[in-house]
Scaffold this active site. Sequence first.
Site, PDB file in Angstrom:
ATOM      1  N   SER A 144       0.796  -1.241   0.000  1.00 24.56           N
ATOM      2  CA  SER A 144       0.000   0.000   0.000  1.00 24.56           C
ATOM      3  C   SER A 144       0.825   1.286   0.000  1.00 24.56           C
ATOM      4  CB  SER A 144      -0.940   0.036   1.199  1.00 24.56           C
ATOM      5  OG  SER A 144      -1.987  -0.890   1.015  1.00 24.56           O
ATOM      6  N   LYS A 196       0.535   3.362  -2.989  1.00 23.06           N
ATOM      7  CA  LYS A 196      -0.666   4.184  -3.206  1.00 23.06           C
ATOM      8  C   LYS A 196      -0.345   5.681  -3.142  1.00 23.06           C
ATOM      9  CE  LYS A 196      -3.727   0.619  -1.211  1.00 23.06           C
ATOM     10  NZ  LYS A 196      -4.486   0.242   0.009  1.00 23.06           N
ATOM     11  N   TYR A 250      -3.225  -2.582 -10.487  1.00 18.47           N
ATOM     12  CA  TYR A 250      -3.145  -2.340  -9.039  1.00 18.47           C
ATOM     13  C   TYR A 250      -2.271  -3.399  -8.347  1.00 18.47           C
ATOM     14  CZ  TYR A 250      -4.828  -2.335  -4.185  1.00 18.47           C
ATOM     15  OH  TYR A 250      -4.913  -2.346  -2.816  1.00 18.47           O
ATOM     16  N   TYR A 273      -5.009   3.741   7.972  1.00 14.25           N
ATOM     17  CA  TYR A 273      -6.382   3.213   8.065  1.00 14.25           C
ATOM     18  C   TYR A 273      -6.956   3.502   9.442  1.00 14.25           C
ATOM     19  CZ  TYR A 273      -4.073   1.037   4.192  1.00 14.25           C
ATOM     20  OH  TYR A 273      -3.343   0.849   3.058  1.00 14.25           O
ATOM     21  N   VAL A 315       1.146  -3.743   3.823  1.00 15.35           N
ATOM     22  CA  VAL A 315       1.097  -5.062   4.482  1.00 15.35           C
ATOM     23  C   VAL A 315       2.372  -5.895   4.298  1.00 15.35           C
ATOM     24  CG1 VAL A 315      -1.403  -5.455   4.690  1.00 15.35           C
ATOM     25  CG2 VAL A 315      -0.225  -6.085   2.583  1.00 15.35           C
TER      26      VAL A 315
HETATM   27  O1  DON Z   1      -4.877  -4.751  -1.900  1.00 17.82           O
HETATM   28  C1  DON Z   1      -4.284  -5.262  -0.960  1.00 17.82           C
HETATM   29  O2  DON Z   1      -4.864  -5.859  -0.064  1.00 17.82           O
HETATM   30  C2  DON Z   1      -2.750  -5.148  -0.940  1.00 17.82           C
HETATM   31  N1  DON Z   1      -2.230  -5.170  -2.274  1.00 17.82           N
HETATM   32  C3  DON Z   1      -2.323  -3.861  -0.261  1.00 17.82           C
HETATM   33  C4  DON Z   1      -2.897  -3.696   1.126  1.00 17.82           C
HETATM   34  C5  DON Z   1      -2.002  -2.975   2.076  1.00 17.82           C
HETATM   35  O3  DON Z   1      -0.805  -2.935   1.933  1.00 17.82           O
HETATM   36  C6  DON Z   1      -2.657  -2.407   3.296  1.00 17.82           C
HETATM   37  N2  DON Z   1      -1.698  -1.730   4.137  1.00 17.82           N
HETATM   38  N3  DON Z   1      -1.336  -1.857   5.238  1.00 17.82           N
END
Ligand code: DON
Length: 304
Positions: A65, A68, A192, A240, A258
């Site tokens: 993320s 992003k 994405y 978040y 993550v």
């Molecule tokens: O879309 C997802 O679930 C992952 N590619 C990215 C989520 C993420 O990194 C949330 N952050 N802490």
Amino acid sequence: MSAKLQQVLDQISRDMHDSHDWGKVASYIPELGQVRPDQFAISVATADGDMFSAGNASTRFSAQSITKVFTLAIALGRAGDQLWRRVGREPSGTAFNSIVQLEHERGRPRNPFVNAGAIVTTDVVLAGREPREALAEFLGFVRAAAEDDDIHINADVARSETAHGHRNFAHAHFLASFGNLKNPPEKVLGTYFHHCATELTTQQLAKAGRFLVGSNTFPHMVSLDRVRRLNALMLTCGHYDGSGEFAYRVGLPAKSGVGGGILGIVPGKASIAAWSPGLDRNGNSKLGTAAMERLAQEMDWSVF
Ligand code: DON
């Protein structure tokens, strides 16, 4: 500052290794579930152009993320304030992958960092392009910011997420049902998943984050006005449902992923990248957060 900064980083790295509670690695993307949890790294790129690091600062990890922030910068460059018709700017108070608000709010995601919001910004980056071109633009931006061409996308991680990304598919189709995707959901998600699968070291990430520091010594890839706004969104939405807690404990704008990475910004002073793959219950790096808290305290860095 430099001798003290190096000492502080070394001490933090030792203390993180002594703490035996590493948190849990993300397993909903099977490829990330393979990563050993007992790893830690931290790097600081200062406004003077120096780099300080401790721990495994040349080990690559999945940015997830954190990417992003870069796609948001590109999408804002493309769509300007029109973007905010399609994505909000409020903290969600829900998990990064929660779908409940999206129906209540008629397909307009709360902010660009929850998954639904990032899927919309990816759709904007994709406008008029093929995924390959959009990803080349994204990687070009990250590499230019880091002044380092040795930054790549791990296709195995992207494949692993594609095979298990049911929730993101649900998000994308839901957005499409509200008319908030211009490209086919599969095409947007392919893009994405690939940008999320970018791998960097903390040194590369700290360098790449310098465009957000807003100091004259750093590359002006984005206007200062926009840099301030990106930082405001990172502070309020970057972690978040843990954003308030992070602002309370650390006091700096930051974005988590993550893969266990955190990019934090000390406006006018430095860009910080911390990494430890074990996560807390909000999906943010457990020891990465602890390390940023210590660093901000020891260096007296805060936006407040
Ligand atoms: O879309 C997802 O679930 C992952 N590619 C990215 C989520 C993420 O990194 C949330 N952050 N802490």
